[in-house]
Design a protein around this motif. Structure first.
Motif, mmCIF file in Angstrom:
data_model
loop_
_atom_site.group_PDB
_atom_site.id
_atom_site.type_symbol
_atom_site.label_atom_id
_atom_site.label_comp_id
_atom_site.label_asym_id
_atom_site.label_seq_id
_atom_site.Cartn_x
_atom_site.Cartn_y
_atom_site.Cartn_z
ATOM 1 N N SER A 1 0.128 3.060 -10.989
ATOM 2 C CA SER A 1 1.392 2.969 -11.586
ATOM 3 C C SER A 1 1.380 1.539 -12.720
ATOM 4 N N ASP A 2 0.146 1.128 -13.093
ATOM 5 C CA ASP A 2 0.211 -0.087 -13.497
ATOM 6 C C ASP A 2 1.122 -1.228 -13.143
ATOM 7 N N ASP A 3 0.855 -1.403 -12.042
ATOM 8 C CA ASP A 3 1.516 -2.398 -11.056
ATOM 9 C C ASP A 3 3.037 -2.403 -10.990
ATOM 10 N N GLU A 4 3.575 -1.171 -11.047
ATOM 11 C CA GLU A 4 4.871 -0.974 -10.856
ATOM 12 C C GLU A 4 5.201 -0.560 -9.478
ATOM 13 N N SER A 5 4.369 -0.173 -8.795
ATOM 14 C CA SER A 5 4.543 0.516 -7.420
ATOM 15 C C SER A 5 3.592 -0.018 -6.385
ATOM 16 N N HIS A 6 3.771 -0.523 -5.314
ATOM 17 C CA HIS A 6 2.847 -0.941 -3.995
ATOM 18 C C HIS A 6 3.225 -0.127 -3.154
ATOM 19 N N ARG A 7 3.984 0.969 -3.090
ATOM 20 C CA ARG A 7 4.316 1.678 -1.900
ATOM 21 C C ARG A 7 3.264 2.593 -1.293
ATOM 22 N N VAL A 8 3.059 2.324 0.122
ATOM 23 C CA VAL A 8 2.316 3.629 0.582
ATOM 24 C C VAL A 8 2.791 3.934 1.817
ATOM 25 N N ARG A 9 2.579 5.124 2.470
ATOM 26 C CA ARG A 9 3.048 5.677 3.621
ATOM 27 C C ARG A 9 1.899 6.253 4.285
ATOM 28 N N VAL A 10 1.847 5.955 5.354
ATOM 29 C CA VAL A 10 0.481 6.439 6.329
ATOM 30 C C VAL A 10 1.136 7.300 7.429
ATOM 31 N N ALA A 11 0.841 8.341 7.206
ATOM 32 C CA ALA A 11 1.675 9.446 8.360
ATOM 33 C C ALA A 11 1.005 9.097 9.596
ATOM 34 N N ALA A 12 1.671 9.949 10.649
ATOM 35 C CA ALA A 12 1.349 9.774 12.028
ATOM 36 C C ALA A 12 0.072 10.431 12.108
ATOM 37 N N SER A 13 -0.911 9.954 12.951
ATOM 38 C CA SER A 13 -2.167 10.500 13.410
ATOM 39 C C SER A 13 -1.982 11.850 14.166
ATOM 40 N N PRO A 14 -2.689 12.776 13.678
ATOM 41 C CA PRO A 14 -2.857 14.021 14.530
ATOM 42 C C PRO A 14 -3.082 13.806 16.019
ATOM 43 N N GLY A 15 -2.186 14.870 16.905
ATOM 44 C CA GLY A 15 -2.718 14.582 18.186
ATOM 45 C C GLY A 15 -1.968 13.635 19.024
ATOM 46 N N ALA B 1 -5.957 -1.482 7.202
ATOM 47 C CA ALA B 1 -6.844 -1.427 6.347
ATOM 48 C C ALA B 1 -6.446 -0.221 5.267
ATOM 49 N N VAL B 2 -6.253 0.771 5.668
ATOM 50 C CA VAL B 2 -5.797 2.161 4.869
ATOM 51 C C VAL B 2 -4.667 1.717 4.335
ATOM 52 N N GLY B 3 -3.428 1.164 4.831
ATOM 53 C CA GLY B 3 -2.288 0.841 4.083
ATOM 54 C C GLY B 3 -2.532 -0.473 2.841
ATOM 55 N N GLU B 4 -3.500 -1.159 3.312
ATOM 56 C CA GLU B 4 -3.745 -2.346 2.409
ATOM 57 C C GLU B 4 -4.669 -1.600 1.210
ATOM 58 N N GLN B 5 -5.446 -0.637 1.330
ATOM 59 C CA GLN B 5 -6.072 -0.075 0.061
ATOM 60 C C GLN B 5 -4.935 0.900 -0.610
ATOM 61 N N GLY B 6 -4.298 1.185 0.244
ATOM 62 C CA GLY B 6 -3.230 2.272 -0.429
ATOM 63 C C GLY B 6 -2.308 1.618 -1.238
ATOM 64 N N ARG B 7 -1.879 0.546 -1.133
ATOM 65 C CA ARG B 7 -1.161 -0.474 -1.790
ATOM 66 C C ARG B 7 -1.854 -0.686 -3.183
ATOM 67 N N GLU B 8 -3.155 -0.869 -3.123
ATOM 68 C CA GLU B 8 -3.874 -1.168 -4.214
ATOM 69 C C GLU B 8 -4.019 -0.098 -5.227
ATOM 70 N N VAL B 9 -4.023 1.295 -4.550
ATOM 71 C CA VAL B 9 -4.169 2.188 -5.239
ATOM 72 C C VAL B 9 -2.943 2.699 -5.989
ATOM 73 N N VAL C 1 2.138 6.413 -2.607
ATOM 74 C CA VAL C 1 0.621 6.780 -2.038
ATOM 75 C C VAL C 1 0.886 7.433 -0.689
ATOM 76 N N VAL C 2 0.612 8.720 -0.290
ATOM 77 C CA VAL C 2 1.166 9.027 0.924
ATOM 78 C C VAL C 2 -0.317 9.718 1.505
ATOM 79 N N VAL C 3 -0.535 8.928 2.656
ATOM 80 C CA VAL C 3 -1.845 9.292 3.203
ATOM 81 C C VAL C 3 -1.658 10.182 4.425
ATOM 82 N N THR C 4 -2.541 11.280 4.703
ATOM 83 C CA THR C 4 -2.414 12.208 5.735
ATOM 84 C C THR C 4 -3.663 11.960 6.619
ATOM 85 N N PRO C 5 -3.625 11.107 7.905
ATOM 86 C CA PRO C 5 -5.080 11.206 8.609
ATOM 87 C C PRO C 5 -5.479 12.469 9.236
#
Length: 366
Positions: A352-366, A339-347, A324-328
């Motif tokens: 993935s039916d619990d096969e992946s808990h990977r999340v990457r939160v990109a750098a914030s703009p500015g 908080a976003v990372g924790e929820q992203g891992r749940e998503v 899950v890749v999050v772009t602020p």
């Protein structure tokens, strides 16, 4: 008259949309409460319900579709919605004129000279045997009689407007890719759709107003119209006006609401929520400023999945190779990123039916 500021409206929306606290509701009850979920992207309602229900199981929604207790139909704003069988039968006739006019608005020139009543009867006859058909198959059966309109115009007018149809499973089932196969709604659900009232009243419109306010209010009459696409609801609002309470927003516009609907304290904490593409928590309003900044408004119609932080759209998200890749869209605090990372891992685990808990939160703009 009490003024509700943007934050107060935000918290009311989150509460009505089951986004402030996840609900302990059966899936079908949640679909009914939300007045359906926009579903032209077939997998998106699963994310929408997961974000709203404490114990959502993907199989529950798939089962409701195969059992014909929820159904995929063209309704609000001429978009495909996932609604309960009861709502599909009750609401379809009330939306018929709007559906016809919206298709004509796109294809008026191509459909010029076509008798739409004749086309409706012919389309219904093609589908009368109960055999599910794609739009292309319906068009092929009609094109000999109406060779001039483009196939897209002819097909959309029939299956999205003139003839009440359901989109059959396996389209819409969890992790299933399938084309659209149309069947008469009455055939699929076992009875004819409810006819429009003939006595000048609008009981369906009145019910729509109440249901909308329960899931989206407080809201303006313009918000109501933007949600459903129906222009003829002022009479319905007037008919139940004594049941409603009114507020003003910060710009002085009148807001309608049900008297006992939740309006939480504006300072109520709002958890991070991941929303699917085209979620009605955003699209269900003419003025979407209660949940998304005007500068980002285009995301809501571009099919972007979004993340709510403190109740507002603050990022977009996608899935890339199981991550899950999050772009602020704005600068995140350290607490926001956590908080976003924790929820992203749940998503990620959910998708993935619990096969992946990977999340990457990109750098914030500015």
């Amino acid at each position: 008259m009490t003024v509700l500021d943007t934050r107060a409206l935000n918290r009311a929306t989150l509460a009505r949309q089951l986004l402030l606290d996840r609900a302990d509701l059966p899936v079908r009850d949640a679909v009914a409460h939300l007045c359906g979920l926009q579903a032209q992207e077939p997998q998106e309602p699963f994310v929408g319900l997961w974000s709203r229900l404490r114990a959502f199981d993907q199989a529950d929604l798939s089962e409701l579709l195969t059992e014909r207790r929820v159904v995929r139909v063209h309704l609000m704003r001429r978009t495909v919605h996932l609604v309960t069988d009861e709502d599909a039968l009750a609401w379809r006739a009330r939306h018929a004129a709007m559906l016809r006019q919206q298709v004509l608005g796109v294809y008026r020139r191509e459909l010029d000279g076509v008798d739409l009543d004749e086309l409706a009867a012919a389309g219904r006859a093609v589908l009368a045997d109960g055999e599910p058909r794609s739009m292309a198959e319906v068009v092929r059966a009609l094109a000999g009689r109406w060779p001039t309109p483009g196939h897209r115009a002819l097909g959309e007018m029939v299956v999205a407007a003139l003839v009440p149809v359901a989109q059959m499973p396996p389209r819409g089932l969890w992790r299933t890719k399938a084309g659209v196969r149309n069947v008469l709604l009455s055939s699929w659900l076992g009875r004819e759709i409810d006819p429009p009232a003939q006595d000048g009243t609008d009981p369906v419109g009145e019910a729509l107003v109440r249901r909308y306010l329960a899931a989206y209010g407080p809201a303006t009459a313009g918000d109501l119209r933007a949600w459903c696409g129906l222009a003829g609801l002022p009479t319905a609002v007037a008919a139940i006006r004594e049941e409603l309470v009114t507020f003003r927003d910060e710009r002085g516009r009148k807001l309608l609401d049900l008297p006992d609907a939740p309006r939480p304290d504006p300072d109520t904490p709002a958890p991070v929520r991941f929303l699917p593409a085209f979620d009605n928590a955003i699209l269900g309003y003419q003025d979407r400023s209660r949940i998304i900044d005007d500068v980002h408004r285009g995301l809501s119609v571009a099919g972007e999945r979004v993340v709510l932080v403190d109740g507002r759209v603050a990022a977009t998200w996608t899935v890339e190779a199981g991550t899950v890749v999050v772009t602020p869209l704005r600068r995140f605090s350290r607490a926001d990123r956590t908080a976003v990372g924790e929820q992203g891992r749940e998503v990620a685990a959910f998708l993935s039916d619990d096969e992946s808990h990977r999340v990457r939160v990109a750098a914030s703009p500015g």
